[in-house]
Write a protein that holds these residues in place. Structure first.
Motif, PDB file in Angstrom:
ATOM      1  N   PHE A   6      19.156 -50.064  22.584  1.00  0.00           N
ATOM      2  CA  PHE A   6      19.426 -49.099  21.514  1.00  0.00           C
ATOM      3  C   PHE A   6      20.593 -49.638  20.710  1.00  0.00           C
ATOM      4  O   PHE A   6      21.723 -49.732  21.208  1.00  0.00           O
ATOM      5  CB  PHE A   6      19.743 -47.728  22.110  1.00  0.00           C
ATOM      6  N   PHE A   7      20.316 -50.024  19.465  1.00  0.00           N
ATOM      7  CA  PHE A   7      21.279 -50.783  18.668  1.00  0.00           C
ATOM      8  C   PHE A   7      21.304 -50.196  17.260  1.00  0.00           C
ATOM      9  O   PHE A   7      20.315 -50.248  16.539  1.00  0.00           O
ATOM     10  CB  PHE A   7      20.824 -52.257  18.657  1.00  0.00           C
ATOM     11  N   HIS A   8      22.431 -49.602  16.904  1.00  0.00           N
ATOM     12  CA  HIS A   8      22.632 -49.001  15.574  1.00  0.00           C
ATOM     13  C   HIS A   8      21.505 -48.036  15.209  1.00  0.00           C
ATOM     14  O   HIS A   8      20.949 -48.075  14.107  1.00  0.00           O
ATOM     15  CB  HIS A   8      22.801 -50.097  14.518  1.00  0.00           C
ATOM     16  N   HIS A  13      13.098 -54.157  21.352  1.00  0.00           N
ATOM     17  CA  HIS A  13      12.608 -54.705  22.623  1.00  0.00           C
ATOM     18  C   HIS A  13      13.013 -56.175  22.718  1.00  0.00           C
ATOM     19  O   HIS A  13      12.566 -56.989  21.890  1.00  0.00           O
ATOM     20  CB  HIS A  13      11.084 -54.577  22.706  1.00  0.00           C
ATOM     21  N   LEU A  14      13.850 -56.480  23.703  1.00  0.00           N
ATOM     22  CA  LEU A  14      14.244 -57.869  23.953  1.00  0.00           C
ATOM     23  C   LEU A  14      13.268 -58.421  24.982  1.00  0.00           C
ATOM     24  O   LEU A  14      13.294 -58.044  26.150  1.00  0.00           O
ATOM     25  CB  LEU A  14      15.687 -57.931  24.449  1.00  0.00           C
ATOM     26  N   PRO A 163      17.910 -69.220  29.184  1.00  0.00           N
ATOM     27  CA  PRO A 163      18.206 -68.740  27.828  1.00  0.00           C
ATOM     28  C   PRO A 163      18.420 -67.231  27.853  1.00  0.00           C
ATOM     29  O   PRO A 163      17.785 -66.516  28.641  1.00  0.00           O
ATOM     30  CB  PRO A 163      16.936 -69.111  27.048  1.00  0.00           C
ATOM     31  N   CYS A 164      19.309 -66.754  26.993  1.00  0.00           N
ATOM     32  CA  CYS A 164      19.620 -65.329  27.027  1.00  0.00           C
ATOM     33  C   CYS A 164      19.951 -64.805  25.638  1.00  0.00           C
ATOM     34  O   CYS A 164      20.362 -65.551  24.748  1.00  0.00           O
ATOM     35  CB  CYS A 164      20.796 -65.050  27.969  1.00  0.00           C
ATOM     36  N   PHE A 165      19.726 -63.519  25.456  1.00  0.00           N
ATOM     37  CA  PHE A 165      20.270 -62.779  24.321  1.00  0.00           C
ATOM     38  C   PHE A 165      21.732 -62.463  24.644  1.00  0.00           C
ATOM     39  O   PHE A 165      22.097 -62.288  25.815  1.00  0.00           O
ATOM     40  CB  PHE A 165      19.546 -61.452  24.135  1.00  0.00           C
ATOM     41  N   LEU A 166      22.560 -62.342  23.611  1.00  0.00           N
ATOM     42  CA  LEU A 166      23.908 -61.801  23.760  1.00  0.00           C
ATOM     43  C   LEU A 166      24.012 -60.583  22.850  1.00  0.00           C
ATOM     44  O   LEU A 166      23.586 -60.639  21.677  1.00  0.00           O
ATOM     45  CB  LEU A 166      24.965 -62.838  23.371  1.00  0.00           C
ATOM     46  N   ALA A 167      24.568 -59.489  23.380  1.00  0.00           N
ATOM     47  CA  ALA A 167      24.626 -58.249  22.603  1.00  0.00           C
ATOM     48  C   ALA A 167      25.957 -57.559  22.820  1.00  0.00           C
ATOM     49  O   ALA A 167      26.441 -57.451  23.959  1.00  0.00           O
ATOM     50  CB  ALA A 167      23.483 -57.320  23.009  1.00  0.00           C
ATOM     51  N   ASP A 168      26.553 -57.101  21.721  1.00  0.00           N
ATOM     52  CA  ASP A 168      27.683 -56.172  21.806  1.00  0.00           C
ATOM     53  C   ASP A 168      27.471 -55.103  20.738  1.00  0.00           C
ATOM     54  O   ASP A 168      26.380 -55.005  20.162  1.00  0.00           O
ATOM     55  CB  ASP A 168      29.038 -56.894  21.697  1.00  0.00           C
ATOM     56  N   ALA A 169      28.469 -54.313  20.469  1.00  0.00           N
ATOM     57  CA  ALA A 169      28.281 -53.195  19.539  1.00  0.00           C
ATOM     58  C   ALA A 169      28.039 -53.659  18.109  1.00  0.00           C
ATOM     59  O   ALA A 169      27.460 -52.930  17.307  1.00  0.00           O
ATOM     60  CB  ALA A 169      29.499 -52.279  19.586  1.00  0.00           C
ATOM     61  N   ALA A 170      28.464 -54.874  17.775  1.00  0.00           N
ATOM     62  CA  ALA A 170      28.366 -55.346  16.394  1.00  0.00           C
ATOM     63  C   ALA A 170      27.163 -56.237  16.144  1.00  0.00           C
ATOM     64  O   ALA A 170      26.596 -56.223  15.054  1.00  0.00           O
ATOM     65  CB  ALA A 170      29.640 -56.109  16.018  1.00  0.00           C
ATOM     66  N   ARG A 171      26.782 -57.061  17.120  1.00  0.00           N
ATOM     67  CA  ARG A 171      25.787 -58.085  16.837  1.00  0.00           C
ATOM     68  C   ARG A 171      24.895 -58.379  18.031  1.00  0.00           C
ATOM     69  O   ARG A 171      25.231 -58.089  19.176  1.00  0.00           O
ATOM     70  CB  ARG A 171      26.456 -59.377  16.380  1.00  0.00           C
TER      71      ARG A 171
END
Length: 215
Positions: A6-8, A13-14, A163-171
């Protein structure tokens, strides 16, 4: 199984393959395909890779389009390993791409490996704004609600780098979707300086697995 982020205000779906699917838009996003990498390395006298990497990446993309039934695609840059790779792509691969693009809203975003428009159809952009998100190749530290690629992040689990996604509140940073593309450890300063201390790494593989971003 994918990880629902849940992003912005939107659910993304990752996917275990490294692709992002935005169900509300029917949009599939992939980054860093690096089509033609083996050909470029051979042309420049570098390390030889298996010559079927373009076909393997297209097969992977074909499966994701079939699985998600996406009606739109954004490729986040470095789709080709260089401009010559795009111009010299074999006819069978070009036709395969044309088939995948048919009937879909397809956007190529400029990368640092493929800086110019390519003669293969679709729309070519430096970045795409599709509210609430901005899609571009390289992250802008001042941006929010941003989806990017470029870094090919990887993280280790049980001694194995994935390999991975990186996620924080901004990006959100996507992993490389192309095969034989290498990667940058999530612990690298280029990534730890960009991502917030509470950032997450979402590992790809047989299923998407969420861990704290390694530092």
């Amino acid at each position: 199984m994918h990880h629902a982020l849940f992003f912005h205000g939107e659910t993304l779906h990752l996917r275990p393959t490294g692709a992002l699917f935005w169900p509300a838009q029917g949009l599939l996003v992939v980054s860093d395909l690096h089509l033609g990498k083996s050909e470029r390395l051979a042309r420049r006298g570098g390390t030889l890779l298996p010559p079927y990497e373009t076909q393997a990446t297209l097969e992977k993309l074909d499966r994701e389009l079939e699985a998600t039934r996406a009606t739109a695609v954004i490729c986040l840059g470095d789709s080709f390993d260089d401009t010559a790779s795009a111009e010299g792509i074999e006819d069978v691969s070009r036709l395969w791409l044309v088939r995948l693009m048919a009937g879909r809203d397809w956007t190529w975003i400029t990368g640092n490996h493929d800086p110019g428009p390519i003669d293969i159809g679709g729309t070519h952009r430096d970045e795409v704004k599709l509210l609430p998100f901005t899609f571009r190749h390289i992250a802008d530290p001042a941006e929010r609600a941003e989806v990017s690629g470029h870094y090919h992040p990887k993280a280790r689990l049980a001694g194995q780098a994935r390999p991975c996604f990186l996620a924080d509140a901004a990006r959100l940073i996507l992993p490389a979707f192309g095969v034989y593309t290498g990667g940058l450890p999530a612990r690298h300063a280029a990534l730890t300086s960009l991502m917030a201390p509470d950032a997450l790494a979402i590992l790809t593989g047989t299923r998407a697995l969420v861990i704290p971003m390694p530092r």
